[in-house]
Design an enzyme around this catalytic site. Structure first.
Site, PDB file in Angstrom:
ATOM      1  N   CYS A 247      -6.616   8.363  13.024  1.00 57.44           N
ATOM      2  CA  CYS A 247      -5.493   9.309  12.887  1.00 57.44           C
ATOM      3  C   CYS A 247      -4.749   9.092  11.578  1.00 57.44           C
ATOM      4  O   CYS A 247      -4.347  10.045  10.923  1.00 57.44           O
ATOM      5  CB  CYS A 247      -4.540   9.167  14.058  1.00 57.44           C
ATOM      6  SG  CYS A 247      -3.893   7.495  14.286  1.00 57.44           S
ATOM      7  N   PHE A 291      -2.124   2.630   8.317  1.00 60.43           N
ATOM      8  CA  PHE A 291      -0.796   3.220   8.162  1.00 60.43           C
ATOM      9  C   PHE A 291      -0.728   4.156   6.964  1.00 60.43           C
ATOM     10  O   PHE A 291      -1.283   3.840   5.914  1.00 60.43           O
ATOM     11  CB  PHE A 291       0.245   2.112   8.014  1.00 60.43           C
ATOM     12  CG  PHE A 291       0.493   1.417   9.314  1.00 60.43           C
ATOM     13  CD1 PHE A 291       1.437   1.915  10.200  1.00 60.43           C
ATOM     14  CD2 PHE A 291      -0.267   0.326   9.691  1.00 60.43           C
ATOM     15  CE1 PHE A 291       1.647   1.317  11.425  1.00 60.43           C
ATOM     16  CE2 PHE A 291      -0.067  -0.279  10.915  1.00 60.43           C
ATOM     17  CZ  PHE A 291       0.897   0.220  11.788  1.00 60.43           C
ATOM     18  N   TYR A 293       1.621   4.748   4.843  1.00 63.70           N
ATOM     19  CA  TYR A 293       2.209   4.178   3.625  1.00 63.70           C
ATOM     20  C   TYR A 293       1.114   3.548   2.760  1.00 63.70           C
ATOM     21  O   TYR A 293       1.110   3.694   1.542  1.00 63.70           O
ATOM     22  CB  TYR A 293       3.257   3.118   3.989  1.00 63.70           C
ATOM     23  CG  TYR A 293       4.005   2.552   2.798  1.00 63.70           C
ATOM     24  CD1 TYR A 293       5.120   3.187   2.292  1.00 63.70           C
ATOM     25  CD2 TYR A 293       3.571   1.384   2.168  1.00 63.70           C
ATOM     26  CE1 TYR A 293       5.802   2.686   1.193  1.00 63.70           C
ATOM     27  CE2 TYR A 293       4.242   0.872   1.067  1.00 63.70           C
ATOM     28  CZ  TYR A 293       5.366   1.524   0.588  1.00 63.70           C
ATOM     29  OH  TYR A 293       6.033   1.022  -0.509  1.00 63.70           O
ATOM     30  N   TYR A 335       8.636   5.442   1.791  1.00 65.81           N
ATOM     31  CA  TYR A 335       9.182   5.697   3.121  1.00 65.81           C
ATOM     32  C   TYR A 335      10.395   6.597   2.945  1.00 65.81           C
ATOM     33  O   TYR A 335      11.201   6.380   2.023  1.00 65.81           O
ATOM     34  CB  TYR A 335       9.623   4.390   3.779  1.00 65.81           C
ATOM     35  CG  TYR A 335       8.514   3.623   4.471  1.00 65.81           C
ATOM     36  CD1 TYR A 335       7.851   4.175   5.570  1.00 65.81           C
ATOM     37  CD2 TYR A 335       8.154   2.353   4.055  1.00 65.81           C
ATOM     38  CE1 TYR A 335       6.847   3.469   6.224  1.00 65.81           C
ATOM     39  CE2 TYR A 335       7.145   1.634   4.706  1.00 65.81           C
ATOM     40  CZ  TYR A 335       6.503   2.208   5.788  1.00 65.81           C
ATOM     41  OH  TYR A 335       5.515   1.512   6.435  1.00 65.81           O
ATOM     42  N   HIS A 393       0.444   6.966  17.125  1.00 66.66           N
ATOM     43  CA  HIS A 393      -0.410   8.008  16.565  1.00 66.66           C
ATOM     44  C   HIS A 393       0.221   8.561  15.289  1.00 66.66           C
ATOM     45  O   HIS A 393       1.422   8.761  15.230  1.00 66.66           O
ATOM     46  CB  HIS A 393      -0.537   9.110  17.624  1.00 66.66           C
ATOM     47  CG  HIS A 393      -1.537  10.168  17.296  1.00 66.66           C
ATOM     48  ND1 HIS A 393      -2.765   9.905  16.737  1.00 66.66           N
ATOM     49  CD2 HIS A 393      -1.502  11.509  17.502  1.00 66.66           C
ATOM     50  CE1 HIS A 393      -3.424  11.037  16.600  1.00 66.66           C
ATOM     51  NE2 HIS A 393      -2.694  12.025  17.044  1.00 66.66           N
ATOM     52  N   ASN A 415      -1.721  18.108  14.445  1.00 68.57           N
ATOM     53  CA  ASN A 415      -2.474  17.002  15.023  1.00 68.57           C
ATOM     54  C   ASN A 415      -3.901  17.001  14.471  1.00 68.57           C
ATOM     55  O   ASN A 415      -4.278  17.910  13.719  1.00 68.57           O
ATOM     56  CB  ASN A 415      -2.472  17.136  16.559  1.00 68.57           C
ATOM     57  CG  ASN A 415      -2.752  15.813  17.262  1.00 68.57           C
ATOM     58  OD1 ASN A 415      -3.057  14.808  16.623  1.00 68.57           O
ATOM     59  ND2 ASN A 415      -2.658  15.813  18.580  1.00 68.57           N
TER      60      ASN A 415
END
Ligand SMILES: *[C@@H]1O[C@H](CO)[C@@H](O)[C@H](O)[C@H]1NC(C)=O
Ligand SMILES: *[C@@H]1O[C@H](CO)[C@@H](O)[C@H](O)[C@H]1NC(C)=O
Ligand SMILES: *[C@@H]1O[C@H](CO)[C@@H](O)[C@H](O)[C@H]1NC(C)=O
Length: 449
Positions: A247, A291, A293, A335, A393, A415
């Site tokens: 994901c 992740f 980031y 972020y 997710h 999604n």
């Protein structure tokens, strides 16, 4: 030399679903004075920090909560925690990133937050790469111990019509349905699809909204949608990650695809390779998670992204293939709010309207799997046939609005479970109440043009 990928194989490779690395480090355990032992510089991004290398210099830097970094000469920079996985320091025209250390024996994982695995340092011009490891000074020797959980890869997901009926009776703001394709999946597959099990408690609290930010947010439109901005769609097509915990790769590519469309007024419409991320990125863990980031941001800046056609998706941890395809880079990444833990709904909307869609993480409960339409919120209902642990997710927020009949505020989210799922592959979810931690961390990037 401790080799991260060996551990990852042990932790993730064998019928376990532990998303990302099992390190569970907090700001509390990372802040302090660190010594970075750095290897020979002058390398490029093909450097392999898992092989033997010798430190030739040291760099000492103190990390203050939440984002100030100061080195031994008083030079100031910034840093951020990356979920509970590691940290990045930007200082003195250099960027350091490493995953936090953990050890495993039997079923027990021990986070050793005052050390890092071998990581990467390079200058702001993407030159002069070296490997380094971090060791925190005067670190208390406390380590965090957690037990990991095994899901058998043999247990099938049980179709449970009863659960669907319960959800639909319980509330009227969203509708649940039974997706036939779930019948082919195991519990492990389902968990992976939803981002993999994670230490859900590592979701930070929403940061307070300052009066200045509130003022800016109040001037934003009541509803906004990048799929239809003055009649134009800037959002790339919905895709399907299937039974791989990728994901984060889909959310990250979707972020770049949309932002590149926005930056070029839709003249450059690319779909980027998620398989390249799954197979080649050392900043993530293949089908076991990662992740945004580190992928939409750091990987895209350090290594660049290739088009999907260049390395098409297989939904498996296939071997990396090197290609000569053109690469597309990120100029910057961040972020929302400046560091991990500085996010809130107002900042997210400002970012969304000003710069484009944002990649976010949220907690998936078993009822969410069955979302069909409406404005989702967690019902608290449990699927008694299918044991479920909350997962984390990654998806892409593309807009927001207000439901006319109920006046309920919502986010519009893309999604990666195919177009048959939800509202043509999208879902709407309550906004402004940190539903399922959706307002706790968001990532933006700028494409290099
Ligand atoms: C780095 O080196 C290790 C150990 O020699 C090797 O197993 C691994 O495949 C290498 N990684 C890359 C990306 O070349
Ligand atoms: C991770 O650490 C946090 C904070 O110490 C704790 O609340 C949480 O339970 C931990 N998660 C795991 C999986 O150990
Ligand atoms: C962006 O594209 C649209 C649709 O093709 C066009 O009408 C508009 O003039 C373009 N805007 C700019 C600033 O080029």
């Amino acid at each position: 030399m401790v080799q991260l990928y060996v551990y990852l194989f042990l932790v993730c490779g064998v019928a376990t679903v532990w998303c990302d690395t099992p390190a569970n480090c907090t700001y509390e355990s990372i802040k302090g004075t660190w010594t970075f032992s750095i290897g020979q510089g002058g390398g490029d991004n093909t450097i392999n920090c898992s092989t033997e290398w010798k430190p030739v210099s040291e760099y000492t830097v103190t990390l203050y909560f939440p984002d100030l970094a100061v080195d031994e000469n008083g030079v100031q920079g910034r840093w951020t925690l990356i979920y509970n996985q590691g940290f990045e320091v930007r200082i003195n025209y250099m960027k350091f990133f490493a995953f936090s250390m953990f050890k495993q024996s039997g079923k027990t994982v021990t986070s050793m937050c005052s050390q890092t695995f071998p990581g990467w340092v390079h200058d702001d011009y993407e030159k002069n790469w070296a490997c380094y490891t971090g060791q925190k000074q005067d670190a208390d020797k406390t380590t965090l111990i957690s037990r990991r959980l095994r899901y058998s890869s043999l247990i099938k997901y049980t179709m449970n019509e009863d659960y669907i009926n319960k959800i639909n009776k319980h509330q009227s703001s969203w509708k649940a349905t039974l997706y036939k394709e779930y019948g082919q999946y195991t519990l492990k597959d389902m968990t992976r699809r939803a981002g993999g099990r994670k230490s859900a408690k590592a979701f930070p609290k929403v940061s307070p909204v300052t009066p200045e930010i509130q003022k800016v947010a109040e001037r934003l439109p009541e509803s906004f949608d990048w799929r239809n901005k003055d009649g134009i769609n800037f959002v790339s097509p919905v895709r399907n990650q299937e039974a791989c915990g990728s994901c984060y790769a889909f959310g990250s590519m979707a972020l770049h695809e949309a932002r590149l469309r926005i930056a070029t007024n839709n003249t450059v419409q690319k779909v980027f390779s998620t398989q390249d991320i799954v197979s080649c990125s050392e900043y993530s863990q293949g089908c076991d998670g990662g992740f945004p980031y580190l992928i939409a941001g750091k990987y895209a800046q350090d290594f660049g992204l290739i088009e999907d056609s260049c390395f098409p998706y297989t939904a498996k941890d296939d071997k990396c293939i090197s290609t000569s395809c053109e690469r597309y880079y990120a100029r910057d990444y961040y972020y929302i709010g400046g560091y991990y833990g500085a996010c809130n709904e107002a900042l997210m909307r400002i970012e969304l309207v000003k710069n484009g869609p944002i990649a976010i993480s949220f907690q998936v409960y078993s009822d969410f799997e069955h979302y069909k339409s409406g404005v989702y919120h967690h019902t608290g209902l449990v699927d008694s046939f299918n044991p479920w642990e909350i997962t984390n997710h990654v998806v892409l927020i593309v807009g927001y609005g207000v439901e006319p009949s109920t006046k309920e505020n919502y986010w519009i989210v893309k999604n990666s479970w195919g177009t048959e799922w939800g509202e043509n592959g999208f879902f709407r979810i309550r906004r402004g109440v940190d539903e399922c931690s959706i307002e706790s961390m968001a990532v933006g990037t700028f494409p290099e043009l």
